[in-house]
Design a protein around this motif. Structure first.
Motif, mmCIF file in Angstrom:
data_model
loop_
_atom_site.group_PDB
_atom_site.id
_atom_site.type_symbol
_atom_site.label_atom_id
_atom_site.label_comp_id
_atom_site.label_asym_id
_atom_site.label_seq_id
_atom_site.Cartn_x
_atom_site.Cartn_y
_atom_site.Cartn_z
ATOM 1 N N ILE A 49 0.789 -1.111 -0.112
ATOM 2 C CA ILE A 49 -0.135 0.061 -0.109
ATOM 3 C C ILE A 49 0.776 1.320 -0.002
ATOM 4 O O ILE A 49 1.645 1.299 0.853
ATOM 5 C CB ILE A 49 -0.857 0.137 1.138
ATOM 6 N N GLY A 50 0.958 1.969 -0.946
ATOM 7 C CA GLY A 50 1.446 3.016 -1.286
ATOM 8 C C GLY A 50 1.139 4.372 -1.119
ATOM 9 O O GLY A 50 0.048 4.624 -0.293
ATOM 10 N N LYS A 51 1.218 5.470 -1.807
ATOM 11 C CA LYS A 51 0.850 6.827 -1.825
ATOM 12 C C LYS A 51 -0.756 6.999 -1.986
ATOM 13 O O LYS A 51 -1.390 7.739 -1.425
ATOM 14 C CB LYS A 51 1.289 7.833 -2.850
ATOM 15 N N GLU A 76 -4.911 5.826 -2.184
ATOM 16 C CA GLU A 76 -5.982 5.578 -1.281
ATOM 17 C C GLU A 76 -6.188 4.138 -1.212
ATOM 18 O O GLU A 76 -5.755 3.481 -2.344
ATOM 19 C CB GLU A 76 -7.315 6.405 -1.568
ATOM 20 N N VAL A 93 2.753 -1.858 4.038
ATOM 21 C CA VAL A 93 2.329 -0.583 4.010
ATOM 22 C C VAL A 93 3.843 0.507 3.792
ATOM 23 O O VAL A 93 4.661 0.273 4.622
ATOM 24 C CB VAL A 93 1.731 -0.137 5.192
ATOM 25 N N SER A 143 3.067 6.125 2.362
ATOM 26 C CA SER A 143 1.554 5.934 2.466
ATOM 27 C C SER A 143 0.950 6.998 3.528
ATOM 28 O O SER A 143 1.592 7.073 4.531
ATOM 29 C CB SER A 143 1.297 4.404 3.089
ATOM 30 N N GLU A 144 -0.328 7.373 3.281
ATOM 31 C CA GLU A 144 -1.092 8.266 4.345
ATOM 32 C C GLU A 144 -1.639 7.571 5.350
ATOM 33 O O GLU A 144 -1.825 7.938 6.284
ATOM 34 C CB GLU A 144 -2.178 9.063 3.449
ATOM 35 N N TYR A 145 -1.546 6.180 5.273
ATOM 36 C CA TYR A 145 -1.916 5.202 6.347
ATOM 37 C C TYR A 145 -0.959 4.471 7.043
ATOM 38 O O TYR A 145 0.185 4.076 6.723
ATOM 39 C CB TYR A 145 -2.699 4.156 5.677
ATOM 40 N N ALA A 191 -4.805 0.662 7.982
ATOM 41 C CA ALA A 191 -4.763 0.004 6.733
ATOM 42 C C ALA A 191 -5.455 -1.350 6.936
ATOM 43 O O ALA A 191 -6.135 -1.857 6.200
ATOM 44 C CB ALA A 191 -3.344 -0.321 5.802
#
Length: 99
Positions: free
Chosen positions: A23-25, A27, A50, A54-56, A61
């Protein structure tokens, strides 16, 4: 819901797994949820990573994906987490969960 013995057995089984998703940049969108769902349907137990950009967080996530897929979050360590969703039929993890 998993009890502590089942969770421990699954953590042990997931120890040797490599992450199958990152899980990257972007959403967490329907495409990612569908891909993780398909992978869970095939494997039952997967590890996801992640990325740092990433924003999470890994916990966020994991909670989002587990809720969207009706799966169990087995563990979160650092930037990786493990998801489990049991197949309706008997599988390799049935013996682990029966203990």
């Amino acid at each position: 819901m998993l009890n502590s013995k089942q969770r421990a057995a699954l953590r042990g089984a997931a120890n040797t797994l490599d992450p199958v998703f990152q899980i990257g940049k972007g959403e967490i969108d329907e495409t990612l949820i569908q891909g993780v769902g398909d992978c869970l349907a095939a494997r039952e137990l997967i590890k996801v990573k992640v990325l740092e950009n990433s924003e999470y967080s890994a916990r966020e996530a994991a909670n989002i994906l587990a809720e969207a897929l009706s799966a169990d979050c087995v563990q979160v360590i650092g930037r990786k987490f493990v998801l489990f969703k049991q197949k309706p039929k008997e599988s390799a993890y049935t013996a682990l969960l029966a203990k």
